[in-house]
Enzyme design. Structure first.
Site, PDB file in Angstrom:
ATOM      1  N   ASP A 167       0.424   3.458  -1.582  1.00  0.00           N
ATOM      2  CA  ASP A 167       1.229   2.523  -0.794  1.00  0.00           C
ATOM      3  C   ASP A 167       1.697   1.371  -1.683  1.00  0.00           C
ATOM      4  OD1 ASP A 167       2.328   0.745   1.007  1.00  0.00           O
ATOM      5  OD2 ASP A 167       0.717   0.946   2.486  1.00  0.00           O
TER       6      ASP A 167
ATOM      7  N   CYS B 118       0.691  -0.701  10.305  1.00  0.00           N
ATOM      8  CA  CYS B 118       1.826  -1.310   9.616  1.00  0.00           C
ATOM      9  C   CYS B 118       1.854  -2.806   9.967  1.00  0.00           C
ATOM     10  CB  CYS B 118       3.095  -0.557  10.003  1.00  0.00           C
ATOM     11  SG  CYS B 118       4.649  -1.096   9.281  1.00  0.00           S
TER      12      CYS B 118
ATOM     13  N   HIS C 212       2.222   4.511   2.642  1.00  0.00           N
ATOM     14  CA  HIS C 212       2.315   3.693   3.841  1.00  0.00           C
ATOM     15  C   HIS C 212       2.705   4.576   5.034  1.00  0.00           C
ATOM     16  CE1 HIS C 212       2.545  -0.334   5.574  1.00  0.00           C
ATOM     17  NE2 HIS C 212       3.547   0.098   6.304  1.00  0.00           N
TER      18      HIS C 212
END
Length: 255
Positions: A191, A135, A223
């Site tokens: 994502d 991330c 994600h």
């Protein structure tokens, strides 16, 4: 590969000799290392926006059990010492706020500080280092790949690599040519925060500068697909990605 018994602790990395920082600033870091005698490569684990929480500690330990000395520095130490959170919408908003306050130069300084600390440990090989990030940490891992000490990088779903850099300035992708080691990047095709056009741009830039790399795209993955504490967890994609990470570190760092 043998799973090793670990010693784990939290350490404080001193920034007393750094410029433009408070004299008493220390970067907390979670450290995991095999109890077995020997020397091991060092791996820096770079957090999501949720801090060095249980998931990041778990990843740190999983890596150490494979035969590495692993360290996870608190990347939000300047903004929120001791911060760790879950995955609620409120946590996401708070974490994003802290991430927006970080600067690329400080992040790289903190990662180098963690590497230098690893170099001081008797169980760490002096010239075998890698990093892995998720991330926010996936973006930071792409930055960290430009550090001369980093030979192997695993960057998971780092948003904004093509459009920005922490603290402002030219997008992180413009530093691709500074990468000297091998980098693997991992993305979910579902994502929304990282359109496939951006993934293609990252791949093209890595190819342009002949960077040793692989780009993995996972169908049906969103994600955060690697984190088993998030609703977006995808066991199949996470399993394959973990296999690729092990291959990367073992082949480049010669475990």
């Amino acid at each position: 590969m043998t799973e090793r018994v670990l010693d784990t602790t939290t350490v404080n990395l001193s920034l007393q000799n750094a410029t433009s920082t408070p004299d008493n600033l220390q970067i907390a870091a979670y450290l995991a290392q095999p109890q077995n005698p020997g020397t091991y490569p060092g791996i820096v684990i770079l957090q999501e926006i949720f801090g060095v929480n249980d998931h990041i500690r778990d990843v740190t330990e999983r890596i150490a059990k494979l035969g590495y000395v692993a360290i996870a520095p608190a990347l939000f130490q300047r903004q929120a010492p001791g911060y760790k959170a879950g995955y609620t919408p409120e946590d996401v908003e708070t974490g994003r706020g802290y991430a927006m306050q970080t600067k690329a130069s400080e992040l790289l300084s903190d990662i180098q500080l963690a590497i230098n600390y690893l170099k001081s440990l008797p169980k760490v090989k002096s010239s075998a280092f890698g990093c892995i990030g998720f991330c926010f940490g996936g973006h930071v891992a792409y930055l960290a790949a430009t550090l001369p000490d980093i030979q192997a990088t695993a960057s998971f779903y780092g948003a904004g690599i093509t459009t920005r850099t922490p603290g402002g300035g030219e997008p992180t992708i413009t530093r691709t040519q500074e990468i000297t080691g091998t980098i693997y990047t991992f993305f979910g095709r579902e994502d929304a925060s990282i359109p496939q056009e951006q993934v293609n741009q990252i791949e093209a830039e890595l190819e342009k500068y002949n960077i040793s790399h692989r780009v993995f795209r996972y169908d049906g993955s969103d994600h955060g697909f690697f984190c088993d504490r998030r609703a977006s967890y995808n066991p199949k994609a996470a399993f394959d990605a973990w296999e690729q990470v092990q291959q990367l570190f073992a082949s480049v760092l010669a475990v």
